[in-house]
Design a protein around this motif. Structure first.
Motif, PDB file in Angstrom:
ATOM      1  N   ASN A  85       0.831  -1.210   0.000  1.00 56.22           N
ATOM      2  CA  ASN A  85       0.000   0.000   0.000  1.00 56.22           C
ATOM      3  C   ASN A  85       0.864   1.259   0.000  1.00 56.22           C
ATOM      4  OD1 ASN A  85      -2.728  -0.756  -0.147  1.00 56.22           O
ATOM      5  ND2 ASN A  85      -2.717  -1.397   1.995  1.00 56.22           N
ATOM      6  N   LEU A  86       2.134   1.110   0.380  1.00 58.46           N
ATOM      7  CA  LEU A  86       3.036   2.263   0.412  1.00 58.46           C
ATOM      8  C   LEU A  86       3.419   2.727  -0.986  1.00 58.46           C
ATOM      9  CD1 LEU A  86       5.378   1.011   3.285  1.00 58.46           C
ATOM     10  CD2 LEU A  86       3.693   2.853   3.443  1.00 58.46           C
ATOM     11  N   ASN A  87       3.246   1.875  -1.989  1.00 63.18           N
ATOM     12  CA  ASN A  87       3.607   2.228  -3.359  1.00 63.18           C
ATOM     13  C   ASN A  87       2.409   2.845  -4.074  1.00 63.18           C
ATOM     14  OD1 ASN A  87       3.910   1.460  -6.428  1.00 63.18           O
ATOM     15  ND2 ASN A  87       5.964   1.378  -5.559  1.00 63.18           N
ATOM     16  N   ILE A  88       2.640   3.917  -4.803  1.00 62.72           N
ATOM     17  CA  ILE A  88       1.534   4.656  -5.424  1.00 62.72           C
ATOM     18  C   ILE A  88       0.827   3.839  -6.507  1.00 62.72           C
ATOM     19  CG2 ILE A  88       2.541   6.909  -4.938  1.00 62.72           C
ATOM     20  CD1 ILE A  88       3.525   6.997  -7.831  1.00 62.72           C
ATOM     21  N   TYR A  89       1.498   2.843  -7.057  1.00 64.97           N
ATOM     22  CA  TYR A  89       0.879   2.035  -8.113  1.00 64.97           C
ATOM     23  C   TYR A  89       0.070   0.867  -7.549  1.00 64.97           C
ATOM     24  CZ  TYR A  89       4.156   4.521 -11.118  1.00 64.97           C
ATOM     25  OH  TYR A  89       4.859   5.506 -11.778  1.00 64.97           O
ATOM     26  N   PHE A  90       0.395   0.430  -6.339  1.00 69.39           N
ATOM     27  CA  PHE A  90      -0.241  -0.768  -5.773  1.00 69.39           C
ATOM     28  C   PHE A  90      -1.216  -0.468  -4.633  1.00 69.39           C
ATOM     29  CE2 PHE A  90       3.745  -2.316  -7.624  1.00 69.39           C
ATOM     30  CZ  PHE A  90       3.307  -3.413  -8.357  1.00 69.39           C
ATOM     31  N   ASN A  91      -1.263   0.784  -4.148  1.00 65.62           N
ATOM     32  CA  ASN A  91      -2.123   1.042  -2.987  1.00 65.62           C
ATOM     33  C   ASN A  91      -3.605   0.930  -3.366  1.00 65.62           C
ATOM     34  OD1 ASN A  91      -3.320   3.686  -3.691  1.00 65.62           O
ATOM     35  ND2 ASN A  91      -1.217   4.447  -3.519  1.00 65.62           N
ATOM     36  N   CYS A  92      -4.423   0.762  -2.344  1.00 61.17           N
ATOM     37  CA  CYS A  92      -5.854   0.495  -2.550  1.00 61.17           C
ATOM     38  C   CYS A  92      -6.731   1.730  -2.405  1.00 61.17           C
ATOM     39  CB  CYS A  92      -6.324  -0.578  -1.554  1.00 61.17           C
ATOM     40  SG  CYS A  92      -5.822  -2.254  -2.002  1.00 61.17           S
ATOM     41  N   THR A  93      -6.170   2.910  -2.476  1.00 59.55           N
ATOM     42  CA  THR A  93      -6.983   4.117  -2.340  1.00 59.55           C
ATOM     43  C   THR A  93      -7.853   4.317  -3.582  1.00 59.55           C
ATOM     44  OG1 THR A  93      -5.189   5.449  -3.269  1.00 59.55           O
ATOM     45  CG2 THR A  93      -5.265   5.234  -0.877  1.00 59.55           C
ATOM     46  N   ASP A  94      -8.982   4.975  -3.382  1.00 60.31           N
ATOM     47  CA  ASP A  94      -9.907   5.220  -4.495  1.00 60.31           C
ATOM     48  C   ASP A  94      -9.296   6.127  -5.553  1.00 60.31           C
ATOM     49  OD1 ASP A  94     -11.819   3.674  -3.242  1.00 60.31           O
ATOM     50  OD2 ASP A  94     -12.725   5.378  -2.181  1.00 60.31           O
ATOM     51  N   ALA A  95      -8.340   6.947  -5.151  1.00 57.61           N
ATOM     52  CA  ALA A  95      -7.730   7.884  -6.095  1.00 57.61           C
ATOM     53  C   ALA A  95      -6.727   7.195  -7.030  1.00 57.61           C
ATOM     54  CB  ALA A  95      -7.021   9.004  -5.333  1.00 57.61           C
ATOM     55  N   ASN A  96      -6.378   5.958  -6.723  1.00 55.46           N
ATOM     56  CA  ASN A  96      -5.393   5.247  -7.535  1.00 55.46           C
ATOM     57  C   ASN A  96      -6.056   4.683  -8.792  1.00 55.46           C
ATOM     58  OD1 ASN A  96      -3.220   3.827  -8.535  1.00 55.46           O
ATOM     59  ND2 ASN A  96      -3.202   2.278  -6.906  1.00 55.46           N
ATOM     60  N   ALA A  97      -5.660   5.192  -9.951  1.00 59.26           N
ATOM     61  CA  ALA A  97      -6.242   4.739 -11.214  1.00 59.26           C
ATOM     62  C   ALA A  97      -5.395   3.670 -11.905  1.00 59.26           C
ATOM     63  CB  ALA A  97      -6.409   5.936 -12.155  1.00 59.26           C
ATOM     64  N   SER A  98      -4.334   3.231 -11.236  1.00 66.06           N
ATOM     65  CA  SER A  98      -3.435   2.236 -11.837  1.00 66.06           C
ATOM     66  C   SER A  98      -4.119   0.872 -11.946  1.00 66.06           C
ATOM     67  CB  SER A  98      -2.166   2.109 -10.987  1.00 66.06           C
ATOM     68  OG  SER A  98      -1.393   1.001 -11.395  1.00 66.06           O
ATOM     69  N   ARG A  99      -3.796   0.125 -12.984  1.00 64.61           N
ATOM     70  CA  ARG A  99      -4.316  -1.237 -13.139  1.00 64.61           C
ATOM     71  C   ARG A  99      -3.769  -2.153 -12.047  1.00 64.61           C
ATOM     72  NH1 ARG A  99      -6.327  -4.960 -12.450  1.00 64.61           N
ATOM     73  NH2 ARG A  99      -7.051  -6.649 -13.782  1.00 64.61           N
ATOM     74  N   GLU A 100      -2.668  -1.774 -11.426  1.00 61.85           N
ATOM     75  CA  GLU A 100      -2.062  -2.585 -10.361  1.00 61.85           C
ATOM     76  C   GLU A 100      -2.644  -2.276  -8.985  1.00 61.85           C
ATOM     77  OE1 GLU A 100       2.420  -3.409 -11.932  1.00 61.85           O
ATOM     78  OE2 GLU A 100       1.954  -1.346 -11.366  1.00 61.85           O
ATOM     79  N   ARG A 101      -3.696  -1.461  -8.951  1.00 60.20           N
ATOM     80  CA  ARG A 101      -4.337  -1.086  -7.693  1.00 60.20           C
ATOM     81  C   ARG A 101      -4.745  -2.334  -6.901  1.00 60.20           C
ATOM     82  NH1 ARG A 101      -9.642  -0.550  -6.152  1.00 60.20           N
ATOM     83  NH2 ARG A 101     -10.037   0.952  -4.453  1.00 60.20           N
TER      84      ARG A 101
END
Length: 269
Positions: free
Chosen positions: A163-179
């Motif tokens: 969750n510390l990584n911006i690409y893997f975290n589970c926040t709603d703001a994360n638009a990455s496919r790796e969320r």
């Protein structure tokens, strides 16, 4: 009529060339480490843009090659020239520097045993800081992937550390496919698969804990490393003792040559 005959100090050829061979190995290993480090930097464009060194958010493994290679190169060069030329300054430099390294290793071993809980906390902080920078540097990424595959672990103490990584975290703001996912190196391997599925960790942390255990390694790398040390304590101790004996033998033989070289001219009575 007897004249005065001066006889220089005799240095054993065995000692002299043993030290020379010992240091040639150091020298070539140092060159190899430096070469690997400089090649990696050139591949990343650091040599053409030195300011990019400060842009790395985590530990750059190339620094390890450069520092170790530089120290080994200097020591090897000083030892080789000192042994061949019987130069007391270079011989002293080699012995003292190798002695300092040996002392630091011994001190680090004692401190690691006494402050093992503090070391564990620092290791946790170190791993998590590099998880944040996972996508910032390809060498760091490869190092983390290798560590997680080898120790069969994920994160410092668990998969949620990603969750510390911006690409893997589970926040709603994360638009990455790796969320809400993890890197492929966290996944359990199927022996029947020849090709690595780099998408095996997608969305895995949205599943239940039981489903996660069927897909990824849920244990953290810190406890897995501790377990590995306990299981391989004899091997680890043997390796460190072997390195220590090699260093002590190098210091001892270098000191013998140094003392022999320091002897002044002798006048037979």
């Amino acid at each position: 009529m007897s004249g005065k005959h001066y006889k220089g100090p005799e240095v054993s050829c065995c000692i002299k060339y043993f030290i020379f061979a010992f240091n040639v190995i150091f020298w070539f290993l140092g060159i190899a480490f430096l070469g690997v480090g400089l090649w990696a930097w050139s591949e990343k464009g650091v040599l053409s843009n030195i300011s990019s060194i400060t842009d790395l958010g985590g530990f750059d493994p190339v620094w390890l090659f450069l520092v170790v290679g530089g120290v080994m190169f200097i020591l090897g060069f000083a030892g080789c020239i000192g042994a061949l030329r019987e130069n007391t300054f270079l011989l002293k430099f080699f012995s003292v520097f190798l002695g300092i390294i040996f002392f630091l290793e011994l001190t680090a071993g004692v401190l690691a045993f006494v402050f093992k809980d503090w070391i564990k906390d620092q290791l946790y902080i170190f791993i998590n800081s590099n998880i944040k920078a996972y996508r910032d540097d390809i060498d760091l990424q490869n190092l983390i992937d290798f560590t997680q595959e080898y120790w069969q672990c994920c994160g410092a103490f668990g998969a949620d550390d990603w969750n510390l990584n911006i690409y893997f975290n589970c926040t709603d703001a994360n638009a990455s496919r790796e969320r809400c996912g993890v890197p492929f190196s966290c996944c359990t391997k199927d022996p029947a698969e020849d090709v690595i599925n780099t998408q095996c960790g997608y969305d895995v942390r949205q599943k239940s804990e039981l489903d996660q255990q069927a897909t990824i390694h849920t244990k953290g790398c810190v406890p897995q490393f501790e377990k590995w040390l306990q299981d391989n304590l004899t091997i680890v101790a043997g390796v460190f003792i072997g390195i220590a004996l090699l260093q002590v033998s190098g210091i001892s033989t270098q000191d013998i040559l140094n003392r022999t070289t320091l002897k002044g001219p002798q006048i037979p009575q």
